[in-house]
Design an enzyme around this catalytic site. Structure first.
Site, PDB file in Angstrom:
ATOM      1  N   ARG A 180       0.810  -1.224   0.000  1.00 45.87           N
ATOM      2  CA  ARG A 180       0.000   0.000   0.000  1.00 45.87           C
ATOM      3  C   ARG A 180       0.847   1.281   0.000  1.00 45.87           C
ATOM      4  O   ARG A 180       0.530   2.243  -0.693  1.00 45.87           O
ATOM      5  CB  ARG A 180      -0.886  -0.019   1.249  1.00 45.87           C
ATOM      6  CG  ARG A 180      -1.927   1.067   1.287  1.00 45.87           C
ATOM      7  CD  ARG A 180      -2.571   1.125   2.679  1.00 45.87           C
ATOM      8  NE  ARG A 180      -2.987  -0.142   3.199  1.00 45.87           N
ATOM      9  CZ  ARG A 180      -4.204  -0.689   3.023  1.00 45.87           C
ATOM     10  NH1 ARG A 180      -5.106  -0.025   2.343  1.00 45.87           N
ATOM     11  NH2 ARG A 180      -4.508  -1.856   3.555  1.00 45.87           N
ATOM     12  N   TYR A 239      -4.964  -2.329  -3.658  1.00 45.41           N
ATOM     13  CA  TYR A 239      -6.147  -3.138  -3.355  1.00 45.41           C
ATOM     14  C   TYR A 239      -7.388  -2.562  -4.048  1.00 45.41           C
ATOM     15  O   TYR A 239      -8.476  -2.537  -3.476  1.00 45.41           O
ATOM     16  CB  TYR A 239      -6.338  -3.264  -1.831  1.00 45.41           C
ATOM     17  CG  TYR A 239      -5.079  -3.770  -1.158  1.00 45.41           C
ATOM     18  CD1 TYR A 239      -4.662  -5.077  -1.349  1.00 45.41           C
ATOM     19  CD2 TYR A 239      -4.274  -2.928  -0.392  1.00 45.41           C
ATOM     20  CE1 TYR A 239      -3.483  -5.544  -0.779  1.00 45.41           C
ATOM     21  CE2 TYR A 239      -3.093  -3.378   0.172  1.00 45.41           C
ATOM     22  CZ  TYR A 239      -2.706  -4.692  -0.034  1.00 45.41           C
ATOM     23  OH  TYR A 239      -1.540  -5.151   0.535  1.00 45.41           O
ATOM     24  N   CYS A 260     -26.192  -4.353  -8.393  1.00 40.03           N
ATOM     25  CA  CYS A 260     -27.455  -4.615  -7.718  1.00 40.03           C
ATOM     26  C   CYS A 260     -27.238  -4.998  -6.251  1.00 40.03           C
ATOM     27  O   CYS A 260     -27.492  -6.137  -5.849  1.00 40.03           O
ATOM     28  CB  CYS A 260     -28.166  -5.732  -8.488  1.00 40.03           C
ATOM     29  SG  CYS A 260     -29.868  -5.886  -8.029  1.00 40.03           S
TER      30      CYS A 260
HETATM   31  C1  LIG Z   1       3.019 -11.151   4.150  1.00 37.64           C
HETATM   32  C2  LIG Z   1       2.599  -9.810   3.673  1.00 37.64           C
HETATM   33  N1  LIG Z   1       3.542  -8.950   3.279  1.00 37.64           N
HETATM   34  C3  LIG Z   1       3.222  -7.728   2.810  1.00 37.64           C
HETATM   35  C4  LIG Z   1       1.917  -7.309   2.725  1.00 37.64           C
HETATM   36  C5  LIG Z   1       1.658  -5.938   2.203  1.00 37.64           C
HETATM   37  O1  LIG Z   1       0.965  -5.175   3.084  1.00 37.64           O
HETATM   38  P1  LIG Z   1       0.767  -3.622   2.858  1.00 37.64           P
HETATM   39  O2  LIG Z   1       0.082  -3.427   1.577  1.00 37.64           O
HETATM   40  O3  LIG Z   1      -0.056  -3.220   4.022  1.00 37.64           O
HETATM   41  O4  LIG Z   1       2.123  -2.994   2.883  1.00 37.64           O
HETATM   42  C6  LIG Z   1       0.899  -8.174   3.138  1.00 37.64           C
HETATM   43  C7  LIG Z   1      -0.514  -7.745   3.116  1.00 37.64           C
HETATM   44  O5  LIG Z   1      -1.070  -7.403   4.122  1.00 37.64           O
HETATM   45  C8  LIG Z   1       1.246  -9.454   3.620  1.00 37.64           C
HETATM   46  O6  LIG Z   1       0.312 -10.311   4.008  1.00 37.64           O
HETATM   47  N1  LIG Z   2      -7.351  -5.566   1.008  1.00 36.90           N
HETATM   48  C1  LIG Z   2      -6.948  -4.764   2.140  1.00 36.90           C
HETATM   49  C2  LIG Z   2      -5.525  -4.988   2.515  1.00 36.90           C
HETATM   50  C3  LIG Z   2      -5.206  -6.420   2.772  1.00 36.90           C
HETATM   51  C4  LIG Z   2      -3.755  -6.624   2.911  1.00 36.90           C
HETATM   52  C5  LIG Z   2      -3.363  -8.045   2.685  1.00 36.90           C
HETATM   53  N2  LIG Z   2      -3.345  -8.819   3.894  1.00 36.90           N
HETATM   54  C6  LIG Z   2      -7.281  -3.307   1.879  1.00 36.90           C
HETATM   55  O1  LIG Z   2      -7.810  -3.011   0.865  1.00 36.90           O
HETATM   56  O2  LIG Z   2      -7.047  -2.461   2.689  1.00 36.90           O
END
Ligand SMILES: Cc1ncc(COP(=O)(O)O)c(C=O)c1O
Ligand SMILES: N[C@@H](CCCC[NH3+])C(=O)O
Length: 401
Positions: A261, A356, A327
Site C-alpha cells: 500500500r 487493493y 445490484c
Molecule cells: C506477508 C505480507 N507482506 C506484505 C503485505 C503488504 O501489506 P501492505 O500493503 O499493508 O504494505 C501483506 C498484506 O497485508 C502481507 O500479508
Molecule cells: N485488502 C486490504 C488490505 C489487505 C492486505 C493483505 N493482507 C485493503 O484493501 O485495505
C-alpha cells in the site's frame, strides 16, 4: 493530471497509476534502511498489473507473493528469483513444488503442517528448500479487524513456541534450509509501537536460535505501512526503519521489507463518470458508471476515499451518496459526501485507489473490469485493456449446449 483528457482517450471507468509517485515512495523507503543490507520486496497483491511490477523490478525491487500466480507474475515482470518470497497460509502442493523448482529466495512457512509438506516435496524433488517462518507475535496492530494479521485470533503465522520447534526440525532436515524469519502484523498500520514490539519479539527469537547454533540471514519485517486516505497520521519511513534497527542490536541480518500500500495507494486514481442524479425522498444519490466490482474497499471495509468532482457546476454543495450500477445496496464509493449538482458525463475522481483496487475487482453483474493506464514522465500508456463481454464469457461458451 488531466483527467478529462484521460477519460476522453481511454473512457471510464478507468484506473490511472502515477509511476513516478511509486518511484518516489520506493526510494524514500529504501533510503530509510540505509546503513543496513536491505531488500524491498514489493507486495504484488496491492497492485499486480505486470507493468507496475516491472516498474518496481527496474527500481531493484524484489517481490512478496501470496500465490504461485503472483510468483509467475514476478518472474514475467523481470524480478530476479533470488528476490522472490512466497507467503500465505494455504499453499497447495503444486504451488510449493513450482516455487522450489523456480529456486526463489525462500518459502515463508505459516504452519507446522505446511513445513511437513514443504519437506516432503523438497525430498521428492531431491532438492533443498530455503524457508523462513512467519511468526505470529500476538500483538494488536491497531488497524481494521479485517486486515489485522498479528494476533493469535488471526489465521496467519505460528506462535513463538511452534516456530522454535519448526526451526529445529528444519535445521535437522536434509531438505530444508532455514534462512529467514518473518512477521507481518497487519495492513494500513498507523502506530509504530506494535511494529516495534513485534520486531523486538522476533529479534529475541533470532538470538535464542543463535544460542542453539541456528543462524538466520534474513529478518523479514513484512509490509503494513499505512498511508493517508483522509487525515490519518502516518509512520515516517525513517522512524519505522530506526525502530526496527533498534531491535537488531548485535545482529547482522539482511532486512527484507514487503511494502504494498505504501508504494501504490496514493499513486492511483479511479476515474468514473456521472450517469444520473436521483433523489429518493430526502436522500440524494449520484449514480456513476464505476461500481463495487471495480473498487471494493468502501463496500468491504467502509473505507474512506476522497472524491473529487470535475464539473463546470457552480451550484451549492449538498450531501449525496455516490453509488454504482451493481445490484447491491452496499455498492457505494462514498456516503454523505458534499458535492455540487452534477451533470451527465461529469467526472468523479476517487483518490488513493492504487492499492487493493483493481486487484480486488470482480466481474459481478457481468461487468467487465476497467482499463488501467500508467503515467510516467507525464506520458500516459494503456497497461491493461478494458474487459469486453467476450472476455467474460470466454471460459463458458464452449460448454453451452
Ligand atoms: C506477508 C505480507 N507482506 C506484505 C503485505 C503488504 O501489506 P501492505 O500493503 O499493508 O504494505 C501483506 C498484506 O497485508 C502481507 O500479508
Ligand atoms: N485488502 C486490504 C488490505 C489487505 C492486505 C493483505 N493482507 C485493503 O484493501 O485495505
Amino acid at each position: 493530471m488531466n483527467f478529462k483528457e484521460l477519460a476522453s482517450t481511454y473512457k471510464t471507468p478507468l484506473y490511472i497509476y502515477d509511476l513516478d509517485y511509486m518511484s518516489a515512495q520506493y526510494k524514500e523507503l529504501k533510503e530509510a534502511f540505509k546503513g543496513r543490507k536491505s531488500i524491498m520486496a514489493y507486495a504484488i497483491k496491492s497492485n499486480s498489473n505486470l507493468s507496475v511490477i516491472k516498474h518496481f523490478a527496474e527500481l531493484g525491487s524484489g517481490a512478496d507473493c501470496v500465490s504461485i500466480g503472483e510468483v509467475r507474475r514476478a518472474f514475467l515482470a523481470g524480478i530476479p528469483s533470488y528476490k522472490i518470497i512466497f507467503s500465505g497460509v494455504g499453499k497447495s502442493d503444486d504451488e510449493i513444488r513450482e516455487a522450489i523448482q523456480k529456486d526463489i529466495l525462500y518459502i515463508n512457512v505459516e504452519s507446522e503442517a505446511e513445513l511437513g509438506r514443504v519437506e516432503l516435496i523438497a525430498k521428492e524433488l531431491n532438492s533443498v528448500c530455503r524457508i523462513s517462518i512467519r511468526v505470529n507475535p500476538n500483538i494488536d496492530p491497531l488497524t481494521h479487524p479485517y486486515i489485522s494479521t498479528g494476533l493469535h485470533d488471526n489465521k496467519f503465522g505460528v506462535e513463538i513456541d511452534a516456530a522454535k520447534r519448526m526451526y529445529i526440525r528444519a535445521n535437522n532436515s536434509e531438505y530444508l534450509d532455514p534462512v529467514g524469519i518473518h512477521f507481518h502484523i497487519g495492513s494500513q498500520l498507523t502506530e509504530l509501537e506494535p511494529i516495534y514490539e513485534s520486531a523486538a519479539i522476533v529479534a529475541d527469537m533470532v538470538r535464542s536460535l543463535q544460542s542453539i547454533k541456528i543462524e538466520l540471514k534474513f529478518f523479514d519485517v513484512g509490509g503494513g505501512l499505512g498511508v493517508k486516505y483522509n487525515n490519518e497520521t502516518t509512520i515516517k519511513p525513517y522512524d519505522y526503519a530506526q525502530a526496527i534497527f533498534s531491535t537488531l542490536k548485535g545482529l547482522d541480518l539482511t532486512i527484507i521489507c514487503e511494502p504494498g500500500r505504501f508504494l501504490t495507494a496514493n499513486a492511483g486514481y479511479f476515474l468514473t463518470k456521472v450517469l444520473y442524479e436521483k433523489q429518493n425522498g430526502s436522500k440524494r444519490f449520484v449514480v456513476v458508471d464505476g461500481a463495487m466490482n471495480d473498487l471494493l474497499r468502501p463496500s468491504l471495509y467502509k473505507a474512506y476515499h476522497k472524491i473529487e468532482p470535475i464539473t463546470e457546476s457552480k451550484s451549492e454543495l449538498s450531501q449525496a451518496d455516490v453509488v454504482g450500477p451493481v445490484c447491491e445496496s452496499g455498492d457505494f464509493f462514498a456516503k454523505e459526501c458534499m458535492l455540487p449538482t452534477l451533470e451527465h458525463n461529469d467526472l468523479l475522481v476517487v483518490h488513493s485507489a492504487g492499492a487493493y483496487g483493481f486487484g480486488m475487482g470482480s466481474n459481478y453483474n457481468t461487468r467487465g473490469r476497467s482499463a488501467e493506464v500508467a503515467l510516467k514522465g507525464g506520458k500516459a500508456k494503456l497497461i491493461r485493456r478494458r474487459e469486453e463481454f467476450e472476455d467474460l464469457i470466454a471460459l463458458e461458451k464452449e460448454f453451452l449446449e
